[in-house]
Design a protein around this motif. Structure first.
Motif, PDB file in Angstrom:
ATOM      1  N   THR A   2      10.599  30.656  65.433  1.00 32.81           N
ATOM      2  CA  THR A   2       9.529  31.488  64.875  1.00 32.81           C
ATOM      3  C   THR A   2      10.161  32.563  63.996  1.00 32.81           C
ATOM      4  OG1 THR A   2       9.681  32.947  66.781  1.00 32.81           O
ATOM      5  CG2 THR A   2       8.005  31.216  66.874  1.00 32.81           C
ATOM      6  N   PHE A   3       9.338  33.333  63.284  1.00 36.04           N
ATOM      7  CA  PHE A   3       9.911  34.433  62.512  1.00 36.04           C
ATOM      8  C   PHE A   3       9.001  35.647  62.513  1.00 36.04           C
ATOM      9  CE2 PHE A   3       7.783  31.538  59.572  1.00 36.04           C
ATOM     10  CZ  PHE A   3       6.938  32.380  58.871  1.00 36.04           C
ATOM     11  N   GLN A   4       9.600  36.795  62.326  1.00 41.28           N
ATOM     12  CA  GLN A   4       8.883  38.073  62.250  1.00 41.28           C
ATOM     13  C   GLN A   4       9.695  39.011  61.351  1.00 41.28           C
ATOM     14  OE1 GLN A   4       8.884  39.901  66.134  1.00 41.28           O
ATOM     15  NE2 GLN A   4      10.952  39.188  66.566  1.00 41.28           N
ATOM     16  N   GLN A   5       9.356  40.303  61.362  1.00 42.62           N
ATOM     17  CA  GLN A   5      10.101  41.259  60.532  1.00 42.62           C
ATOM     18  C   GLN A   5      11.601  41.137  60.828  1.00 42.62           C
ATOM     19  OE1 GLN A   5       7.546  42.116  62.691  1.00 42.62           O
ATOM     20  NE2 GLN A   5       6.971  44.235  62.294  1.00 42.62           N
ATOM     21  N   PRO A   6      12.424  41.439  59.836  1.00 39.15           N
ATOM     22  CA  PRO A   6      13.869  41.307  60.047  1.00 39.15           C
ATOM     23  C   PRO A   6      14.432  42.288  61.081  1.00 39.15           C
ATOM     24  CG  PRO A   6      13.375  41.783  57.740  1.00 39.15           C
ATOM     25  CD  PRO A   6      12.099  41.872  58.465  1.00 39.15           C
ATOM     26  N   THR A   7      15.406  41.813  61.816  1.00 37.58           N
ATOM     27  CA  THR A   7      16.247  42.692  62.615  1.00 37.58           C
ATOM     28  C   THR A   7      17.669  42.505  62.109  1.00 37.58           C
ATOM     29  OG1 THR A   7      14.874  42.592  64.587  1.00 37.58           O
ATOM     30  CG2 THR A   7      17.167  43.198  64.913  1.00 37.58           C
ATOM     31  N   ILE A   8      18.315  43.613  61.763  1.00 36.71           N
ATOM     32  CA  ILE A   8      19.703  43.557  61.321  1.00 36.71           C
ATOM     33  C   ILE A   8      20.556  44.114  62.448  1.00 36.71           C
ATOM     34  CG2 ILE A   8      21.358  44.394  59.597  1.00 36.71           C
ATOM     35  CD1 ILE A   8      18.762  44.803  57.795  1.00 36.71           C
ATOM     36  N   GLU A   9      21.578  43.382  62.818  1.00 37.38           N
ATOM     37  CA  GLU A   9      22.485  43.871  63.859  1.00 37.38           C
ATOM     38  C   GLU A   9      23.795  44.291  63.201  1.00 37.38           C
ATOM     39  OE1 GLU A   9      22.989  40.944  66.912  1.00 37.38           O
ATOM     40  OE2 GLU A   9      20.828  40.724  67.211  1.00 37.38           O
ATOM     41  N   ILE A  10      24.207  45.511  63.465  1.00 34.03           N
ATOM     42  CA  ILE A  10      25.488  45.981  62.916  1.00 34.03           C
ATOM     43  C   ILE A  10      26.463  46.195  64.071  1.00 34.03           C
ATOM     44  CG2 ILE A  10      26.680  47.757  61.552  1.00 34.03           C
ATOM     45  CD1 ILE A  10      24.111  48.340  60.109  1.00 34.03           C
ATOM     46  N   LEU A  11      27.666  45.733  63.874  1.00 35.75           N
ATOM     47  CA  LEU A  11      28.712  45.907  64.881  1.00 35.75           C
ATOM     48  C   LEU A  11      29.050  47.395  64.984  1.00 35.75           C
ATOM     49  CD1 LEU A  11      30.512  44.070  66.649  1.00 35.75           C
ATOM     50  CD2 LEU A  11      32.214  44.179  64.830  1.00 35.75           C
ATOM     51  N   LYS A  12      29.013  47.929  66.201  1.00 34.53           N
ATOM     52  CA  LYS A  12      29.270  49.362  66.398  1.00 34.53           C
ATOM     53  C   LYS A  12      30.609  49.788  65.781  1.00 34.53           C
ATOM     54  CE  LYS A  12      26.445  50.753  70.179  1.00 34.53           C
ATOM     55  NZ  LYS A  12      26.246  50.747  71.601  1.00 34.53           N
ATOM     56  N   ASP A  13      31.616  48.935  65.957  1.00 32.90           N
ATOM     57  CA  ASP A  13      32.945  49.250  65.419  1.00 32.90           C
ATOM     58  C   ASP A  13      32.964  49.357  63.901  1.00 32.90           C
ATOM     59  OD1 ASP A  13      34.052  49.368  67.880  1.00 32.90           O
ATOM     60  OD2 ASP A  13      34.899  47.342  67.852  1.00 32.90           O
ATOM     61  N   SER A  14      31.998  48.731  63.256  1.00 34.51           N
ATOM     62  CA  SER A  14      31.964  48.748  61.782  1.00 34.51           C
ATOM     63  C   SER A  14      31.063  49.848  61.246  1.00 34.51           C
ATOM     64  CB  SER A  14      31.436  47.415  61.246  1.00 34.51           C
ATOM     65  OG  SER A  14      32.124  46.339  61.790  1.00 34.51           O
TER      66      SER A  14
END
Ligand SMILES: [Zn+2]
Length: 442
Positions: free
Chosen positions: A203-215
């Motif tokens: 399925t799809f919905q609004q985007p979620t972007i995951e950023i690596l904490k270290d970056s």
């Protein structure tokens, strides 16, 4: 014979000798290298990676002379899948506000590499846009704070950034958990994670972007992001399980089943693919080694042995679900299902899911291992819906799912590569599995 013919003949003899002498390890290495290579696009649904992988397995089955239930060994089935075949770009900048409705970005402050520093969640729908970022940090992590944050008006395009780098206590943590599940009225959200782990979505919905904490070392507050790219939702994609068998010499109507899923996460954007060497090119390498072994006349078994390479495991065990609902041979004729998923390490031994359910078989597997000293440990675990054995045991078919433990920890990321996969216990595992199959036929 002229000299050229003699040379060709000698070459032919030499290849035959090489083929028969190829070790379990050498063949496994070849399978893992091939299946985890860029040519298979991560064995997902962009560029039909699944079909390239299925075709490879089919060719190997043919080479071993396995019998088939269906044309090409294929069992087709369909499902919806959200994919990302196109370009994806994401960055964060500072902005300067002109009035309530307009701002301009200046200064680039984050532009990572996809899958190394950030990920787009598999259930995202993307489009080209520039947005302001509203930060939810620990100053909002209270009842009052949350109320204040949810009252904010996210006009136009706004993303929320959930910045949990400064969580002070358990109560705050609970608020962060809650907020991570929510989009409020925003167009998307950004979360910070300790590890980038990708998945698949139907399925799809609004985007979620995951950023690596270290970056992520941004301390500024006036942030704007831009995201370029698009998902491609494919309804009713056709994939396939690949199923072959060798006929038993005494009980041809009863089956021992070896299974491993061959699909992985596929591609994300134009350049990134997930090799899935451990998960589960390694299991396919075991499956194919077993198919090769049992297809030799000297290893002929009393029971028929089926070899099933499942697709769409990563989407939610869809291939094995389809098979158990549409079996090619009666489920009550299956003596045992031995499912292999993640076979590439093993310095800490293996875990057996359903070990607690089928104690007698588990004890036997453990005993065989102790007698021959194949691998370090055989651990028991209860029921779990975490691989393709699941729907079999739910339907009353005895099944184990084994996975290796220890060593490289790469999982559902771009680091699960053939080059770094040791396969150090692979031969020992192969001997353990074949010895267990011998016991099953006693
Ligand atoms: Zn897997």
């Amino acid at each position: 014979m002229n000299i050229k013919k003699i040379l060709i003949f000698l070459f032919f003899i030499n290849s035959c000798v090489l083929f028969s002498q190829e070790t379990v390890y050498a063949y496994a290495r070849k399978v893992v290298d091939t299946m985890a290579s860029a040519s298979m696009h991560g064995r997902g649904y962009v560029n039909e990676g699944d079909k390239i992988a299925a075709n490879y397995i089919k060719n190997e089955f043919e080479k071993f002379g396995l019998k088939n239930f269906t044309e090409n060994y294929y069992q087709h089935f369909n499902f919806n899948i959200n994919t990302f075949p196109g370009k994806i770009e994401f960055k964060i900048e500072n902005y300067v506000e002109h009035d309530k409705n307009s701002f301009t970005t200046n200064n680039l402050i984050f532009k990572g590499n996809l899958a190394k520093n950030y990920l787009i969640n598999a259930s995202s729908t993307l489009w080209q846009n520039v947005f302001k970022i509203e930060i939810f940090d620990s100053t909002y992590a209270s009842k009052k704070g949350l109320k204040k944050f949810s009252k904010k008006q996210y006009l136009g395009l706004s993303y929320i950034l959930i910045d949990d780098r400064n969580v002070k206590n358990k109560t705050q943590l609970e608020y962060f958990k809650l907020v991570k599940k929510n989009y409020f009225n925003s167009s998307g959200k950004i979360i910070l994670v300790d590890k980038l782990t990708w998945s698949q979505s139907q399925t799809f919905q609004q985007p979620t972007i995951e950023i690596l904490k270290d970056s992520f070392n941004i301390r500024e507050t006036k942030l704007a992001g831009s995201l370029e790219g698009k998902n491609k939702f494919i309804p009713n994609y056709q994939s396939q399980n690949v199923i072959g068998y060798v006929e038993g010499s005494v009980y041809p109507d009863s089956f021992i089943v070896f299974s491993a899923h061959y699909d992985h996460l596929g591609q994300l954007g134009e350049e990134v693919y997930f090799p899935g060497a451990n998960d589960n090119a390694s299991g396919c390498a075991m499956l194919l080694n077993l198919a090769k072994h049992y297809s030799l006349p000297e290893n002929k078994s009393k029971y028929s042995i089926a070899f099933i390479a499942f697709s769409a495991e990563e989407v939610g065990l869809l291939g094995s679900k389809h098979f158990t609902e549409n079996p090619l041979f009666p489920l009550n004729k299956i003596k045992f299902v031995f499912n292999m998923d993640i076979m590439g390490t093993g310095e800490d031994g293996i875990t057996v899911v359903n070990g607690t359910e089928y104690k007698k078989e588990f004890e036997k597997l453990k005993e065989i291992n102790t007698t021959h000293n194949f691998i370090k440990d055989v651990k028991m675990r209860g029921k779990a819906a975490n691989s393709d054995h699941y729907y079999f045991s739910e339907k009353g078919v005895k099944s184990f799912f084994i996975y290796t433990m220890g060593g490289i920890k790469a999982y559902h990321d771009i680091y699960d590569k053939a080059e770094t996969l040791p396969l150090n216990e692979f031969e020992n595992l192969f001997h353990l599995i074949t010895a267990f199959a011998t016991y099953l036929q006693e």
